[in-house]
Scaffold this motif. Sequence first.
Motif, PDB file in Angstrom:
ATOM      1  N   GLN A 169      85.548   2.692 -72.638  1.00 17.27           N
ATOM      2  CA  GLN A 169      86.718   3.145 -73.375  1.00 17.27           C
ATOM      3  C   GLN A 169      86.395   3.383 -74.846  1.00 17.27           C
ATOM      4  OE1 GLN A 169      89.502  -0.076 -72.216  1.00 17.27           O
ATOM      5  NE2 GLN A 169      90.824   1.570 -71.504  1.00 17.27           N
ATOM      6  N   LYS A 170      87.229   4.176 -75.493  1.00 15.12           N
ATOM      7  CA  LYS A 170      87.026   4.508 -76.905  1.00 15.12           C
ATOM      8  C   LYS A 170      87.489   3.363 -77.794  1.00 15.12           C
ATOM      9  CE  LYS A 170      88.243   7.949 -80.405  1.00 15.12           C
ATOM     10  NZ  LYS A 170      88.967   9.226 -80.669  1.00 15.12           N
ATOM     11  N   ALA A 171      86.658   3.001 -78.749  1.00 18.39           N
ATOM     12  CA  ALA A 171      87.024   1.970 -79.720  1.00 18.39           C
ATOM     13  C   ALA A 171      87.970   2.567 -80.758  1.00 18.39           C
ATOM     14  CB  ALA A 171      85.782   1.422 -80.395  1.00 18.39           C
ATOM     15  N   SER A 172      88.837   1.726 -81.321  1.00 20.39           N
ATOM     16  CA  SER A 172      89.747   2.191 -82.365  1.00 20.39           C
ATOM     17  C   SER A 172      89.205   1.903 -83.762  1.00 20.39           C
ATOM     18  CB  SER A 172      91.121   1.536 -82.198  1.00 20.39           C
ATOM     19  OG  SER A 172      91.006   0.123 -82.251  1.00 20.39           O
ATOM     20  N   SER A 173      88.410   0.837 -83.895  1.00 21.55           N
ATOM     21  CA  SER A 173      87.831   0.485 -85.192  1.00 21.55           C
ATOM     22  C   SER A 173      86.503  -0.223 -84.982  1.00 21.55           C
ATOM     23  CB  SER A 173      88.779  -0.409 -86.000  1.00 21.55           C
ATOM     24  OG  SER A 173      89.058  -1.610 -85.298  1.00 21.55           O
ATOM     25  N   ILE A 174      85.598  -0.061 -85.931  1.00 18.14           N
ATOM     26  CA  ILE A 174      84.256  -0.622 -85.806  1.00 18.14           C
ATOM     27  C   ILE A 174      83.799  -1.180 -87.159  1.00 18.14           C
ATOM     28  CG2 ILE A 174      81.823  -0.122 -85.306  1.00 18.14           C
ATOM     29  CD1 ILE A 174      82.683   1.954 -83.334  1.00 18.14           C
ATOM     30  N   LEU A 175      83.216  -2.364 -87.121  1.00 19.35           N
ATOM     31  CA  LEU A 175      82.633  -2.989 -88.308  1.00 19.35           C
ATOM     32  C   LEU A 175      81.136  -2.722 -88.301  1.00 19.35           C
ATOM     33  CD1 LEU A 175      83.132  -4.930 -90.755  1.00 19.35           C
ATOM     34  CD2 LEU A 175      82.646  -6.817 -89.181  1.00 19.35           C
ATOM     35  N   VAL A 176      80.608  -2.171 -89.383  1.00 19.19           N
ATOM     36  CA  VAL A 176      79.199  -1.777 -89.433  1.00 19.19           C
ATOM     37  C   VAL A 176      78.524  -2.315 -90.696  1.00 19.19           C
ATOM     38  CG1 VAL A 176      79.678   0.361 -88.156  1.00 19.19           C
ATOM     39  CG2 VAL A 176      79.634   0.395 -90.664  1.00 19.19           C
ATOM     40  N   HIS A 177      77.209  -2.254 -90.685  1.00 22.22           N
ATOM     41  CA  HIS A 177      76.440  -2.551 -91.898  1.00 22.22           C
ATOM     42  C   HIS A 177      75.281  -1.584 -91.978  1.00 22.22           C
ATOM     43  CE1 HIS A 177      74.414  -4.487 -95.173  1.00 22.22           C
ATOM     44  NE2 HIS A 177      73.329  -4.648 -94.443  1.00 22.22           N
ATOM     45  N   THR A 178      75.251  -0.816 -93.062  1.00 22.52           N
ATOM     46  CA  THR A 178      74.149   0.122 -93.279  1.00 22.52           C
ATOM     47  C   THR A 178      72.915  -0.644 -93.735  1.00 22.52           C
ATOM     48  OG1 THR A 178      75.700   1.878 -93.889  1.00 22.52           O
ATOM     49  CG2 THR A 178      73.390   2.171 -94.536  1.00 22.52           C
ATOM     50  N   PRO A 179      71.781  -0.506 -93.026  1.00 29.99           N
ATOM     51  CA  PRO A 179      70.574  -1.261 -93.389  1.00 29.99           C
ATOM     52  C   PRO A 179      70.095  -0.925 -94.792  1.00 29.99           C
ATOM     53  CG  PRO A 179      70.069   0.479 -91.811  1.00 29.99           C
ATOM     54  CD  PRO A 179      71.568   0.394 -91.897  1.00 29.99           C
ATOM     55  N   GLY A 180      69.529  -1.953 -95.461  1.00 29.03           N
ATOM     56  CA  GLY A 180      69.097  -1.747 -96.837  1.00 29.03           C
ATOM     57  C   GLY A 180      67.985  -2.680 -97.257  1.00 29.03           C
ATOM     58  N   ASN A 181      68.135  -3.269 -98.453  1.00 22.97           N
ATOM     59  CA  ASN A 181      67.064  -4.055 -99.056  1.00 22.97           C
ATOM     60  C   ASN A 181      66.707  -5.316 -98.282  1.00 22.97           C
ATOM     61  OD1 ASN A 181      66.900  -2.211-101.154  1.00 22.97           O
ATOM     62  ND2 ASN A 181      68.357  -3.321-102.437  1.00 22.97           N
ATOM     63  N   GLU A 182      67.622  -5.796 -97.426  1.00 21.51           N
ATOM     64  CA  GLU A 182      67.308  -6.995 -96.648  1.00 21.51           C
ATOM     65  C   GLU A 182      66.149  -6.746 -95.675  1.00 21.51           C
ATOM     66  OE1 GLU A 182      70.282  -4.685 -94.265  1.00 21.51           O
ATOM     67  OE2 GLU A 182      70.101  -5.298 -96.368  1.00 21.51           O
ATOM     68  N   ILE A 183      65.953  -5.482 -95.294  1.00 19.76           N
ATOM     69  CA  ILE A 183      64.841  -5.142 -94.403  1.00 19.76           C
ATOM     70  C   ILE A 183      63.575  -4.915 -95.208  1.00 19.76           C
ATOM     71  CG2 ILE A 183      63.970  -3.422 -92.774  1.00 19.76           C
ATOM     72  CD1 ILE A 183      66.829  -3.060 -91.815  1.00 19.76           C
ATOM     73  N   GLU A 184      63.707  -4.247 -96.339  1.00 18.14           N
ATOM     74  CA  GLU A 184      62.545  -3.972 -97.187  1.00 18.14           C
ATOM     75  C   GLU A 184      61.916  -5.256 -97.703  1.00 18.14           C
ATOM     76  OE1 GLU A 184      64.455  -1.508-100.049  1.00 18.14           O
ATOM     77  OE2 GLU A 184      63.893   0.353 -99.041  1.00 18.14           O
TER      78      GLU A 184
END
Length: 234
Positions: free
Chosen positions: A62-77
Amino acid sequence: MSLYRFPLSKSRRSDWMQLSNAFMALLLTFCLALAGCSTDTDFDEADAVAPDAAYSPLAEYQKASSILVHTPGNEIEGASGLHGRYNVSAMKEEHLAFIQALKTNGIAVFELTDVLKNAPLEALKAIAQQLSSADISQMDKEELIDRIIVGAPLRGIYFMRDQSITTPRGQVIGKMKLPHRQLEPALIRLCYEWLGRKVAYEVQADGACLEGGDYIPFNTIAFIGEEFMWKCFG
């Protein structure tokens, strides 16, 4: 994919991904047959147990109505052992394109760091203090968020499916097995509190763990996987 340096060519990776997807679909159909469930996706939502319209979807398809995301950044570097293994610029670019695709399809997208800026200052300090005994009394919210995500570093937090699961009765906060991910559920709980999402349960028992990637909702039933890599049950 440009997220990781795979030894396979793009065409070979595509073949393997199609084979993997076909295998997973076959396995899911087999499990449903064993459980005596229909694979017909045109189900009657009234059959679900005590569903709450605010907590959807009730099934993986089913289609989600809202999504919580995190764009990868300095924590990986800045994470040890990951140098040269990830193209962080490409990861950011692809993730931002993913977010735009979600929005284009009418899905509300919430960015983790933006939501955390609305969390209580003392709550962020309590999480940050678990990392070290350094003085954080004068830090503002942005500095605390950076200290938690980048300072830890929480290099796996962009896998935002893992820290919790969504059920018809509310959110269930998970518990991560790997030490470097164990602060993540606390951050997600803060986000849910600000977003007004009901937390129905939180896994806290010693030796227990629950990661959202092991959970597959399928209307009136759900599949919970065993973490064979980390030797714990979801």
